[in-house]
Design a protein around this motif. Structure first.
Motif, PDB file in Angstrom:
ATOM      1  N   VAL A  12       6.052  -0.778   8.257  1.00 29.95           N
ATOM      2  CA  VAL A  12       4.814  -0.317   8.886  1.00 29.95           C
ATOM      3  C   VAL A  12       4.612  -0.992  10.238  1.00 29.95           C
ATOM      4  O   VAL A  12       5.078  -2.112  10.470  1.00 29.95           O
ATOM      5  N   VAL A  48       1.825  -0.635  14.077  1.00 33.94           N
ATOM      6  CA  VAL A  48       0.844   0.069  14.910  1.00 33.94           C
ATOM      7  C   VAL A  48       1.274  -0.100  16.357  1.00 33.94           C
ATOM      8  O   VAL A  48       1.636  -1.210  16.774  1.00 33.94           O
ATOM      9  N   PHE A  74      -0.536   4.662  14.115  1.00 38.16           N
ATOM     10  CA  PHE A  74      -0.194   3.930  12.895  1.00 38.16           C
ATOM     11  C   PHE A  74       0.976   4.657  12.225  1.00 38.16           C
ATOM     12  O   PHE A  74       0.898   5.866  11.985  1.00 38.16           O
ATOM     13  N   ARG A 105       4.162   4.590   9.158  1.00 33.06           N
ATOM     14  CA  ARG A 105       4.664   4.021   7.903  1.00 33.06           C
ATOM     15  C   ARG A 105       5.918   4.776   7.472  1.00 33.06           C
ATOM     16  O   ARG A 105       5.871   5.989   7.251  1.00 33.06           O
ATOM     17  N   TYR A 130      -2.082  -3.172  10.923  1.00 39.04           N
ATOM     18  CA  TYR A 130      -1.770  -2.292   9.792  1.00 39.04           C
ATOM     19  C   TYR A 130      -2.179  -2.969   8.489  1.00 39.04           C
ATOM     20  O   TYR A 130      -1.785  -4.087   8.192  1.00 39.04           O
ATOM     21  N   THR A 181      -3.328  -1.820   4.165  1.00 40.10           N
ATOM     22  CA  THR A 181      -3.460  -0.792   3.139  1.00 40.10           C
ATOM     23  C   THR A 181      -4.537  -1.220   2.156  1.00 40.10           C
ATOM     24  O   THR A 181      -4.600  -2.389   1.774  1.00 40.10           O
TER      25      THR A 181
END
Length: 225
Positions: free
Chosen positions: A31, A33, A70, A72, A109, A111
């Protein structure tokens, strides 16, 4: 399209990341950004990511917020873990980001998951699945089929906490230190018994959340104990 045969072990993921300074490992994915100079440049980057995805037949989850993108990468056909394809695609995206003058901000980033304490997940999970419009995973978690809302998982325990619902916030271990320090500075109770995998945070009214990292996460590779 390959499957689990090109799945990377945690050690291999960590090794790959030494050559991918823009990227971090989080919950079975690479991941990052990118902050572009302008919104137009961000759109150029998105277009470049789209071309890379089509050329490599490997498509990321992507979210655009003005001049930030962003991204992933994970391999769904490998059970949602990182493969050589993810590392290769991430390297190509880093090159494309450099071309448009975008800077990596991987610390942005994160989650979020919703966790629910319960003595019996089967008794309540269908209510949540239907109400949210989610789908059930093989591990019985609930996920947004379009990847927009937080996933929901049920923590089965014979002694559910009085605050049954809490939020899990995942960041890379490399980015977690400052967040832990700032959270502790608010006066929250910090239970570090399970650190660095997660730290249980309790606010002044008894509500909980967990600040989590990828530490301890291992890909499910066939043939490995």
């Amino acid at each position: 399209m390959a499957g689990k045969e090109d799945l990377l072990t945690r050690a291999q993921v960590d090794e790959a990341l030494t050559g991918l300074p823009d990227w971090r490992y989080c919950q079975g994915a690479l991941v990052t950004v990118y902050k572009a100079p302008t919104a137009a440049a961000a759109l150029e980057l998105i277009a470049a990511v789209g071309r890379i995805a089509e050329e490599q037949n490997h498509h990321p989850d992507l979210d655009w917020r003005y001049n930030r993108v962003f991204i992933r990468f994970t391999s769904h056909d490998a059970g949602g873990d990182v493969t050589e394809r993810d590392a290769r695609a991430a390297a190509a995206v880093s090159s494309a980001a450099e071309d448009v003058g975008a800077e990596a901000e991987p610390a942005l980033y994160r989650t979020v998951e919703l966790a629910i304490d319960t003595v019996d997940a089967t008794e309540i999970s269908e209510v949540w699945r239907v109400a949210l419009g989610y789908k059930k995973t093989p591990g019985n978690d609930l996920v947004d089929p379009y990847g927009r809302g937080p996933s929901v998982w049920f923590q089965e325990t014979p002694t559910p906490n009085s605050s049954r619902i809490h939020v899990d916030v995942y960041r890379s271990k490399a980015e977690s230190g400052p967040v832990l320090e700032k959270t502790a500075a608010t006066g929250a109770l910090m239970n570090r018994d399970y650190a660095p995998e997660w730290v249980v945070v309790t606010d002044r009214q008894g509500n909980r959340l967990c600040l989590c990292t990828e530490e301890g996460y291992q890909p499910d590779i066939p043939g490995q104990a």
